[in-house]
Design an enzyme around this catalytic site. Sequence first.
Site, PDB file in Angstrom:
ATOM      1  N   GLY A  17       0.798  -1.226   0.000  1.00 46.60           N
ATOM      2  CA  GLY A  17       0.000   0.000   0.000  1.00 46.60           C
ATOM      3  C   GLY A  17       0.833   1.279   0.000  1.00 46.60           C
ATOM      4  O   GLY A  17       1.874   1.373  -0.678  1.00 46.60           O
ATOM      5  N   ILE A  18       0.373   2.257   0.775  1.00 43.95           N
ATOM      6  CA  ILE A  18       1.013   3.578   0.788  1.00 43.95           C
ATOM      7  C   ILE A  18       2.450   3.491   1.302  1.00 43.95           C
ATOM      8  O   ILE A  18       3.359   4.126   0.762  1.00 43.95           O
ATOM      9  CB  ILE A  18       0.170   4.561   1.643  1.00 43.95           C
ATOM     10  CG1 ILE A  18      -1.176   4.839   0.942  1.00 43.95           C
ATOM     11  CG2 ILE A  18       0.921   5.857   1.901  1.00 43.95           C
ATOM     12  CD1 ILE A  18      -2.185   5.615   1.789  1.00 43.95           C
ATOM     13  N   ASN A  81       3.475   5.407   9.154  1.00 46.16           N
ATOM     14  CA  ASN A  81       2.422   5.096   8.173  1.00 46.16           C
ATOM     15  C   ASN A  81       1.518   3.946   8.611  1.00 46.16           C
ATOM     16  O   ASN A  81       0.350   3.908   8.230  1.00 46.16           O
ATOM     17  CB  ASN A  81       3.095   4.750   6.828  1.00 46.16           C
ATOM     18  CG  ASN A  81       2.136   4.072   5.871  1.00 46.16           C
ATOM     19  OD1 ASN A  81       1.277   4.709   5.285  1.00 46.16           O
ATOM     20  ND2 ASN A  81       2.251   2.743   5.728  1.00 46.16           N
ATOM     21  N   TYR A 149     -11.222   4.614  14.577  1.00 45.61           N
ATOM     22  CA  TYR A 149     -10.300   5.020  13.513  1.00 45.61           C
ATOM     23  C   TYR A 149     -10.270   6.541  13.403  1.00 45.61           C
ATOM     24  O   TYR A 149      -9.196   7.165  13.383  1.00 45.61           O
ATOM     25  CB  TYR A 149     -10.745   4.393  12.195  1.00 45.61           C
ATOM     26  CG  TYR A 149      -9.831   4.693  11.019  1.00 45.61           C
ATOM     27  CD1 TYR A 149      -8.618   4.032  10.878  1.00 45.61           C
ATOM     28  CD2 TYR A 149     -10.190   5.628  10.042  1.00 45.61           C
ATOM     29  CE1 TYR A 149      -7.778   4.297   9.791  1.00 45.61           C
ATOM     30  CE2 TYR A 149      -9.362   5.898   8.964  1.00 45.61           C
ATOM     31  CZ  TYR A 149      -8.162   5.229   8.837  1.00 45.61           C
ATOM     32  OH  TYR A 149      -7.332   5.493   7.776  1.00 45.61           O
ATOM     33  N   ILE A 184      -7.462   6.235  -1.223  1.00 48.05           N
ATOM     34  CA  ILE A 184      -6.256   5.872  -1.969  1.00 48.05           C
ATOM     35  C   ILE A 184      -6.342   4.371  -2.236  1.00 48.05           C
ATOM     36  O   ILE A 184      -6.526   3.587  -1.291  1.00 48.05           O
ATOM     37  CB  ILE A 184      -4.979   6.200  -1.151  1.00 48.05           C
ATOM     38  CG1 ILE A 184      -4.985   7.653  -0.649  1.00 48.05           C
ATOM     39  CG2 ILE A 184      -3.734   5.878  -1.974  1.00 48.05           C
ATOM     40  CD1 ILE A 184      -5.021   8.733  -1.719  1.00 48.05           C
ATOM     41  N   PRO A 187      -4.521  -2.219  -0.906  1.00 45.94           N
ATOM     42  CA  PRO A 187      -5.187  -3.468  -0.517  1.00 45.94           C
ATOM     43  C   PRO A 187      -6.202  -3.305   0.616  1.00 45.94           C
ATOM     44  O   PRO A 187      -7.095  -4.142   0.789  1.00 45.94           O
ATOM     45  CB  PRO A 187      -4.016  -4.354  -0.074  1.00 45.94           C
ATOM     46  CG  PRO A 187      -2.831  -3.828  -0.816  1.00 45.94           C
ATOM     47  CD  PRO A 187      -3.053  -2.353  -0.933  1.00 45.94           C
TER      48      PRO A 187
HETATM   49  N1  LIG Z   1      -5.863   3.783   1.652  1.00 46.46           N
HETATM   50  C1  LIG Z   1      -6.582   4.846   2.005  1.00 46.46           C
HETATM   51  O1  LIG Z   1      -7.580   5.212   1.355  1.00 46.46           O
HETATM   52  C2  LIG Z   1      -6.192   5.641   3.219  1.00 46.46           C
HETATM   53  C3  LIG Z   1      -6.920   6.813   3.497  1.00 46.46           C
HETATM   54  C4  LIG Z   1      -6.580   7.556   4.606  1.00 46.46           C
HETATM   55  C5  LIG Z   1      -5.536   7.166   5.423  1.00 46.46           C
HETATM   56  N2  LIG Z   1      -4.856   6.013   5.139  1.00 46.46           N
HETATM   57  C6  LIG Z   1      -3.774   5.634   6.042  1.00 46.46           C
HETATM   58  O2  LIG Z   1      -2.607   5.354   5.306  1.00 46.46           O
HETATM   59  C7  LIG Z   1      -1.840   4.361   5.996  1.00 46.46           C
HETATM   60  C8  LIG Z   1      -1.535   3.214   5.046  1.00 46.46           C
HETATM   61  O3  LIG Z   1      -2.765   2.707   4.556  1.00 46.46           O
HETATM   62  P1  LIG Z   1      -2.846   1.614   3.404  1.00 46.46           P
HETATM   63  O4  LIG Z   1      -4.111   1.866   2.682  1.00 46.46           O
HETATM   64  O5  LIG Z   1      -1.573   1.531   2.648  1.00 46.46           O
HETATM   65  O6  LIG Z   1      -3.050   0.297   4.304  1.00 46.46           O
HETATM   66  P2  LIG Z   1      -2.744  -1.249   4.010  1.00 46.46           P
HETATM   67  O7  LIG Z   1      -3.697  -1.994   4.874  1.00 46.46           O
HETATM   68  O8  LIG Z   1      -2.741  -1.526   2.542  1.00 46.46           O
HETATM   69  O9  LIG Z   1      -1.253  -1.428   4.554  1.00 46.46           O
HETATM   70  C9  LIG Z   1      -0.978  -1.229   5.908  1.00 46.46           C
HETATM   71  C10 LIG Z   1       0.336  -1.893   6.270  1.00 46.46           C
HETATM   72  O10 LIG Z   1       0.535  -1.653   7.672  1.00 46.46           O
HETATM   73  C11 LIG Z   1       0.935  -2.848   8.282  1.00 46.46           C
HETATM   74  N3  LIG Z   1       0.566  -2.842   9.704  1.00 46.46           N
HETATM   75  C12 LIG Z   1      -0.669  -2.990  10.248  1.00 46.46           C
HETATM   76  N4  LIG Z   1      -0.582  -2.994  11.582  1.00 46.46           N
HETATM   77  C13 LIG Z   1       0.737  -2.818  11.891  1.00 46.46           C
HETATM   78  C14 LIG Z   1       1.467  -2.760  13.107  1.00 46.46           C
HETATM   79  N5  LIG Z   1       0.861  -2.901  14.299  1.00 46.46           N
HETATM   80  N6  LIG Z   1       2.804  -2.584  13.035  1.00 46.46           N
HETATM   81  C15 LIG Z   1       3.435  -2.475  11.852  1.00 46.46           C
HETATM   82  N7  LIG Z   1       2.801  -2.562  10.672  1.00 46.46           N
HETATM   83  C16 LIG Z   1       1.464  -2.720  10.692  1.00 46.46           C
HETATM   84  C17 LIG Z   1       0.229  -3.958   7.499  1.00 46.46           C
HETATM   85  O11 LIG Z   1       0.880  -5.212   7.666  1.00 46.46           O
HETATM   86  C18 LIG Z   1       0.316  -3.408   6.064  1.00 46.46           C
HETATM   87  O12 LIG Z   1       1.511  -3.833   5.423  1.00 46.46           O
HETATM   88  C19 LIG Z   1      -2.673   3.949   7.207  1.00 46.46           C
HETATM   89  O13 LIG Z   1      -2.245   4.675   8.334  1.00 46.46           O
HETATM   90  C20 LIG Z   1      -4.084   4.366   6.816  1.00 46.46           C
HETATM   91  O14 LIG Z   1      -4.898   4.610   7.934  1.00 46.46           O
HETATM   92  C21 LIG Z   1      -5.167   5.251   4.060  1.00 46.46           C
END
Ligand SMILES: NC(=O)c1ccc[n+]([C@@H]2O[C@H](COP(=O)([O-])OP(=O)(O)OC[C@H]3O[C@@H](n4cnc5c(N)ncnc54)[C@H](O)[C@@H]3O)[C@@H](O)[C@H]2O)c1
Length: 257
Positions: A17-18, A81, A149, A184, A187
């Site tokens: 992801g991000i 992140n 959240y 965004i 996964p």
């Molecule tokens: N995707 C979106 O639309 C969106 C929107 C707003 C904010 N965000 C924020 O962006 C960040 C990344 O989101 P994403 O969409 O890439 O999520 P994602 O679920 O695709 O990936 C998250 C990653 O974080 C890891 N993770 C989870 N818990 C963890 C922990 N306790 N310690 C270490 N690693 C951990 C997971 O294994 C995964 O690899 C998050 O903080 C999310 O809240 C995402």
Amino acid sequence: MKRLENRICVVTGAARGIGAAICEAFLAEGAQVIATDCNETALHDFAQKQGCSAMRLDVGCEDDWNAFATQYPEIDVLVNNAGFEQGMVAHDPEHASLADWHAVHRVNLDGTFLGCRYAIGAMRNRPSGSIINISSRSGMVGIPAAAAYAASKAAIRNHSKTVALYCAQQGYNIRCNSIHPAAILTPMWEPMLGSGPERAANMAALVADTPAKRFGSPAEVAALAVMLASDEAAYMTGTELTIDGGLLAGSAAVPGS
Ligand SMILES: NC(=O)c1ccc[n+]([C@@H]2O[C@H](COP(=O)([O-])OP(=O)(O)OC[C@H]3O[C@@H](n4cnc5c(N)ncnc54)[C@H](O)[C@@H]3O)[C@@H](O)[C@H]2O)c1
């Protein structure tokens, strides 16, 4: 000269992801990247493919941060992140269990607090430091179906400003800013999209209220992280950057229509 040459950059939640996109963008700008994640298998697959360093780190675990600090006592950039949303479990303010509430805060808020605390010590004696906290659009508005959240992301927004002011007060050349993405395509969304013919309709429905009428890409968020990590943002601290296709610019409700 690339924008992050000679910088040691750490990214949490970097296996996909991000976080993964931020690692890729940092590497392309010449940084030395240490990718971290609690999912060890996915992390090592990712790091091997990118040719970067990796260390398992559960951001909610203080012992993991202590072990990380021993291994990497000095860094220049940290992206907090890692985050999660509690999937399909109901956590509206009426029905959420205290355990669910704590589980979300442990990762999103405790993780960010521990990361910032580590980073201040690890950046204090470097020429400069940049802490980038990934909050969310959900940290700026109420989200009835995701109380924990939203509250955790709002707290990240505020803590980023506290860290920024504290570092300035202490005379540390450490900046701290937050990024607030919305929709965004990572996964994280997959369970809501499906893989059949309904996918396109589900995607359109999820961005129906987004002025840009599309999902953002992880690379678009990563571009902001590169800017905040680099000297281009040397005068930016305690600020918040939204990246949401215009969602927070107004309201879906149109008065008089
Ligand atoms: N995707 C979106 O639309 C969106 C929107 C707003 C904010 N965000 C924020 O962006 C960040 C990344 O989101 P994403 O969409 O890439 O999520 P994602 O679920 O695709 O990936 C998250 C990653 O974080 C890891 N993770 C989870 N818990 C963890 C922990 N306790 N310690 C270490 N690693 C951990 C997971 O294994 C995964 O690899 C998050 O903080 C999310 O809240 C995402």
